[in-house]
Design a protein around this motif. Sequence first.
Motif, PDB file in Angstrom:
ATOM      1  N   ASP A   1     -41.146  84.080  80.683  1.00  0.00           N
ATOM      2  CA  ASP A   1     -39.878  83.398  80.506  1.00  0.00           C
ATOM      3  C   ASP A   1     -40.148  81.913  80.274  1.00  0.00           C
ATOM      4  OD1 ASP A   1     -37.354  82.491  80.416  1.00  0.00           O
ATOM      5  OD2 ASP A   1     -36.775  83.097  82.440  1.00  0.00           O
ATOM      6  N   LEU A   2     -40.301  81.564  78.994  1.00  0.00           N
ATOM      7  CA  LEU A   2     -40.638  80.175  78.666  1.00  0.00           C
ATOM      8  C   LEU A   2     -39.467  79.235  78.925  1.00  0.00           C
ATOM      9  CD1 LEU A   2     -42.625  80.624  75.313  1.00  0.00           C
ATOM     10  CD2 LEU A   2     -43.540  80.215  77.588  1.00  0.00           C
ATOM     11  N   SER A   3     -38.265  79.796  79.010  1.00  0.00           N
ATOM     12  CA  SER A   3     -37.092  78.929  79.169  1.00  0.00           C
ATOM     13  C   SER A   3     -37.116  78.199  80.510  1.00  0.00           C
ATOM     14  CB  SER A   3     -35.804  79.741  79.019  1.00  0.00           C
ATOM     15  OG  SER A   3     -35.693  80.649  80.087  1.00  0.00           O
ATOM     16  N   LYS A   4     -37.887  78.702  81.470  1.00  0.00           N
ATOM     17  CA  LYS A   4     -37.930  78.034  82.788  1.00  0.00           C
ATOM     18  C   LYS A   4     -39.159  77.120  82.932  1.00  0.00           C
ATOM     19  CE  LYS A   4     -35.120  81.254  85.381  1.00  0.00           C
ATOM     20  NZ  LYS A   4     -35.009  82.417  84.474  1.00  0.00           N
ATOM     21  N   ALA A   5     -40.024  77.104  81.916  1.00  0.00           N
ATOM     22  CA  ALA A   5     -41.260  76.319  82.034  1.00  0.00           C
ATOM     23  C   ALA A   5     -40.966  74.821  81.957  1.00  0.00           C
ATOM     24  CB  ALA A   5     -42.221  76.708  80.919  1.00  0.00           C
ATOM     25  N   GLU A   6     -41.663  74.036  82.782  1.00  0.00           N
ATOM     26  CA  GLU A   6     -41.464  72.580  82.771  1.00  0.00           C
ATOM     27  C   GLU A   6     -42.367  71.909  81.747  1.00  0.00           C
ATOM     28  OE1 GLU A   6     -41.264  70.677  86.563  1.00  0.00           O
ATOM     29  OE2 GLU A   6     -39.212  71.464  86.593  1.00  0.00           O
ATOM     30  N   ILE A   7     -43.527  72.552  81.496  1.00  0.00           N
ATOM     31  CA  ILE A   7     -44.445  72.028  80.471  1.00  0.00           C
ATOM     32  C   ILE A   7     -44.865  73.199  79.581  1.00  0.00           C
ATOM     33  CG2 ILE A   7     -46.560  70.716  80.029  1.00  0.00           C
ATOM     34  CD1 ILE A   7     -46.591  69.826  82.916  1.00  0.00           C
ATOM     35  N   ILE A   8     -44.825  72.981  78.282  1.00  0.00           N
ATOM     36  CA  ILE A   8     -45.287  74.019  77.352  1.00  0.00           C
ATOM     37  C   ILE A   8     -46.282  73.397  76.373  1.00  0.00           C
ATOM     38  CG2 ILE A   8     -44.607  75.589  75.467  1.00  0.00           C
ATOM     39  CD1 ILE A   8     -41.931  75.975  76.896  1.00  0.00           C
TER      40      ILE A   8
END
Length: 305
Positions: A184-191
């Motif tokens: 779930d990339l939508s919750k990632a703080e850093i991508i």
Amino acid sequence: MKLLLIGEYKENKFFDAAYDLFAFAEKMNAEKIMFAVGSDSDIPKFKGKLYLSDSEKFSEYAPDLHKKLIHKVIEKENPDYIVFLHSSYGWDLAPRIAASYKISVISEVVDVADGIFVRPICNSKLRVNIKSSTEKSVLTVQSGAFGYDINDGDQPEVEKIDTDDVGSKYIFKEYEEAADTGVDLSKAEIIVSVGRGIGKKDNLATIEALAKTIGAELGASRPVVDAEWLDASRQVGMSGQTVAPKLYISCGISGSIQHLAGMKKSEYIVAINTDKDAPIGDEADVLVISDVNQFVPALTKRLQK
Ligand SMILES: Cc1cc2nc3c(=O)[nH]c(=O)nc-3n(C[C@H](O)[C@H](O)[C@H](O)COP(=O)(O)OP(=O)(O)OC[C@H]3O[C@@H](n4cnc5c(N)ncnc54)[C@H](O)[C@@H]3O)c2cc1C
């Protein structure tokens, strides 16, 4: 010049991406007139006029019925352009409206100047300029191409659109969530996101090392997923996930409209690209003009110190 913007609702909530239509209206120097089948519990914020039909009565997905409601508004407003989002709702309804008036439809518009519309072709490798040959036209507008226009203080004038004709050939059953992708990339703080510019799968290791060092999730552009360098669950963009991390580091990504649509709301964007004119540079807070395969290992080494 008059536009009729067609908004969208999902489960009684105004569909956020439809704010892009107001940005398109700004670009066209046109007043904001919108029609939507939705609910007055969530009215979009804009200065203009909203024609609203009740989704309880007309369903959120009944293209034949919605077409009739749109006809009513077209008769009232006589717009030059009827403008949809380039979404599944727009793909379904736009050609129905165009066919019913025998007018042209120009789909996936990404730019406009002096009545000439620009749309991508050949998997976005080329662009064509198109002028409509009919007096009125239907357009579908690519999400992310014109920005996002929202002002919390604005309230439209609302007029209800109704009809006794409620028979539809379609029975809307339910929305089905896409299969759980695991990431779930939508919750990632850093991508840290990987693009075709890394050259080959073997070069992924250095990008993964950077992601691990700074506690980031890995994202990807579509060619990277198509080449099976990373799993489809990591794709960012129009046909992938929409993300809004505090920091988005793009590594060898050009910044196509489809990619930007998924990451343009990131708080801080660092782009690494050999091409100083790559479109991602227009969105990035910092553009590092460098070979990603040299810059990233050097950066990781420095950060690990
Ligand atoms: C309907 C549709 C939906 C789509 N959905 C998506 C989507 O959800 N997500 C998505 O990403 N795409 C999507 N696309 C594809 C999109 O149009 C682009 O083709 C894609 O985003 C390009 O990916 P890219 O930037 O990695 O590759 P490219 O466009 O090939 O760009 C590679 C970049 O890397 C740079 N580069 C090259 N070598 C180096 C190096 N050594 N170091 C640093 N930089 C380097 C180049 O200058 C270039 O800017 C979609 C397309 C369509 C038609």
